[in-house]
Design a protein around this motif. Sequence first.
Motif, PDB file in Angstrom:
ATOM      1  N   ILE A   1      52.828  45.706  41.660  1.00  0.00           N
ATOM      2  CA  ILE A   1      52.639  44.860  42.630  1.00  0.00           C
ATOM      3  C   ILE A   1      53.406  43.678  41.881  1.00  0.00           C
ATOM      4  CG2 ILE A   1      51.180  43.139  43.654  1.00  0.00           C
ATOM      5  CD1 ILE A   1      49.025  45.427  43.674  1.00  0.00           C
ATOM      6  N   ASP A   2      53.257  43.365  40.567  1.00  0.00           N
ATOM      7  CA  ASP A   2      54.119  42.170  40.162  1.00  0.00           C
ATOM      8  C   ASP A   2      55.977  42.555  40.218  1.00  0.00           C
ATOM      9  OD1 ASP A   2      51.699  40.974  39.395  1.00  0.00           O
ATOM     10  OD2 ASP A   2      51.684  41.709  37.364  1.00  0.00           O
TER      11      ASP A   2
ATOM     12  N   THR B   1      64.373  37.846  48.810  1.00  0.00           N
ATOM     13  CA  THR B   1      64.286  36.900  49.908  1.00  0.00           C
ATOM     14  C   THR B   1      65.245  35.564  49.584  1.00  0.00           C
ATOM     15  OG1 THR B   1      61.918  37.470  50.120  1.00  0.00           O
ATOM     16  CG2 THR B   1      62.511  35.093  51.006  1.00  0.00           C
TER      17      THR B   1
ATOM     18  N   ASN C   1      57.160  44.482  42.236  1.00  0.00           N
ATOM     19  CA  ASN C   1      57.478  44.317  43.578  1.00  0.00           C
ATOM     20  C   ASN C   1      57.783  42.894  44.154  1.00  0.00           C
ATOM     21  OD1 ASN C   1      58.193  45.051  46.324  1.00  0.00           O
ATOM     22  ND2 ASN C   1      56.023  45.638  46.758  1.00  0.00           N
ATOM     23  N   THR C   2      56.538  42.295  43.716  1.00  0.00           N
ATOM     24  CA  THR C   2      56.576  40.714  44.042  1.00  0.00           C
ATOM     25  C   THR C   2      57.862  39.960  43.653  1.00  0.00           C
ATOM     26  OG1 THR C   2      54.129  40.890  44.064  1.00  0.00           O
ATOM     27  CG2 THR C   2      55.273  38.667  44.110  1.00  0.00           C
ATOM     28  N   ARG C   3      58.258  40.254  42.267  1.00  0.00           N
ATOM     29  CA  ARG C   3      59.356  39.529  42.018  1.00  0.00           C
ATOM     30  C   ARG C   3      60.728  40.016  42.496  1.00  0.00           C
ATOM     31  NH1 ARG C   3      57.017  40.859  36.745  1.00  0.00           N
ATOM     32  NH2 ARG C   3      58.466  42.494  36.652  1.00  0.00           N
TER      33      ARG C   3
ATOM     34  N   ARG D   1      48.875  46.828  39.204  1.00  0.00           N
ATOM     35  CA  ARG D   1      49.080  45.416  39.099  1.00  0.00           C
ATOM     36  C   ARG D   1      50.440  45.404  38.642  1.00  0.00           C
ATOM     37  NH1 ARG D   1      43.760  45.702  36.596  1.00  0.00           N
ATOM     38  NH2 ARG D   1      44.942  45.584  34.626  1.00  0.00           N
TER      39      ARG D   1
ATOM     40  N   LEU E   1      61.019  41.335  45.549  1.00  0.00           N
ATOM     41  CA  LEU E   1      60.906  40.779  46.705  1.00  0.00           C
ATOM     42  C   LEU E   1      61.168  39.258  46.852  1.00  0.00           C
ATOM     43  CD1 LEU E   1      60.069  41.208  50.002  1.00  0.00           C
ATOM     44  CD2 LEU E   1      57.621  40.634  49.551  1.00  0.00           C
ATOM     45  N   ALA E   2      60.587  38.527  45.809  1.00  0.00           N
ATOM     46  CA  ALA E   2      61.028  37.074  45.963  1.00  0.00           C
ATOM     47  C   ALA E   2      62.750  37.117  45.556  1.00  0.00           C
ATOM     48  CB  ALA E   2      60.391  36.245  44.705  1.00  0.00           C
TER      49      ALA E   2
END
Length: 399
Positions: free
Chosen positions: A55-56, A66, A58-60, A52, A62-63
Amino acid sequence: MTALLPVLTLLIGLAIGALVGNRLASRSSGADSLDVDRTRDIANATLATTMRELIDVNTRQLAEATARSAAEAAQQQKSVHDLVAPVGEQLARLDQKLNDLENKRVEDSGRLNFSIGSLASLASSLQKETAELASAMKNTKVRGNWGELQLQRVIELAGMTEHVMYEQQEHIAGEGDSARPDMIVRLPDSKKIVIDAKAPMSAYLNSINATSDVERERLLAKHAVDVMAHVNALAKKNYASRVDGSLDFIVMFVPGDTFLTAAFDANPEFLEQAIAKNVFPASPGTLIALLRAIAYGWRQEQLAENAAQVVALGKELYERVGVFTGHLQKVGNSLTKATESYNSAVASLETRVMPSARRFETLAVAADQALPGVSPIDVTTRQVSLPELEAGPTEQNLS
């Protein structure tokens, strides 16, 4: 994503280690099944938590990547727009100019087509008139009239005055035959030049409508022969001996440069042969130059005559001024004598007459009004002082 690879590798290694340990524990004879389950749960929970967190993270990331990519794309788009905008404006202006050029081309093409149509119509009309003229010029009388008309135009352009500088169609009598040259030009020194305007042109006009080069060359050669025959005919007329004061040559007027040029081309010795016979071929341009030179000579002659008249008039005026001055001097002398006589009379009046007349006043027989006095004239006439009169006027001047 590259920064997460070590963490992911570690987690996977932990998971594999947990599984291996689990296997080894299950094989050992003294392991407790309860401890194995607990260890598995702890490993699963740890793995889930780690995943988790992974993933968090990686999500941050990625954002953030982006957002950075979007900002960079926007900046790149703005840069490209700033770079392409002037090119777009130039292309727009170029397109407008191309449209204007196209519209002008269409307009010019329309005018050109109209002009070509008009030119074609004019060429057709000119061809028709040329054919009619060529047909008419085959008539000998028409050719003669046209030559005389061209000669008249040349005379007008040269500024000649008829009956003063030239005569037309003057009859010349002769032994057995007579002649009537088209023009006789008068020179200031009582000399004359005879001009003929009846050059042959039939062969040349026929050569224009020739269907082959061979026929055209044959007709042009015949034209040169015809013109040379006319030269011989003019030479035989011998105008120099039949016209009083005529120069020893005659001018053969050819009413077009092309006719004369064609004769020169067909016979290169044509000019020398004609001059040898005292016949001078002349085109309109050549004749205009000759006649203008003659007109200039006439103007100079007129100026010389005017100058001679001015000299004679000045001499006559000078003589008359001398006569008038002599008469004026006589008048002055007479006025002086009259003044002297008047003054003498006044003196006699004052010294001899007036004293006797005043005695009537003492005798009381005089009128109420006294006798007026008379004054002498003190002004004298001015003498004419001229060198011409110092020796006294001659009888011729006083006549």
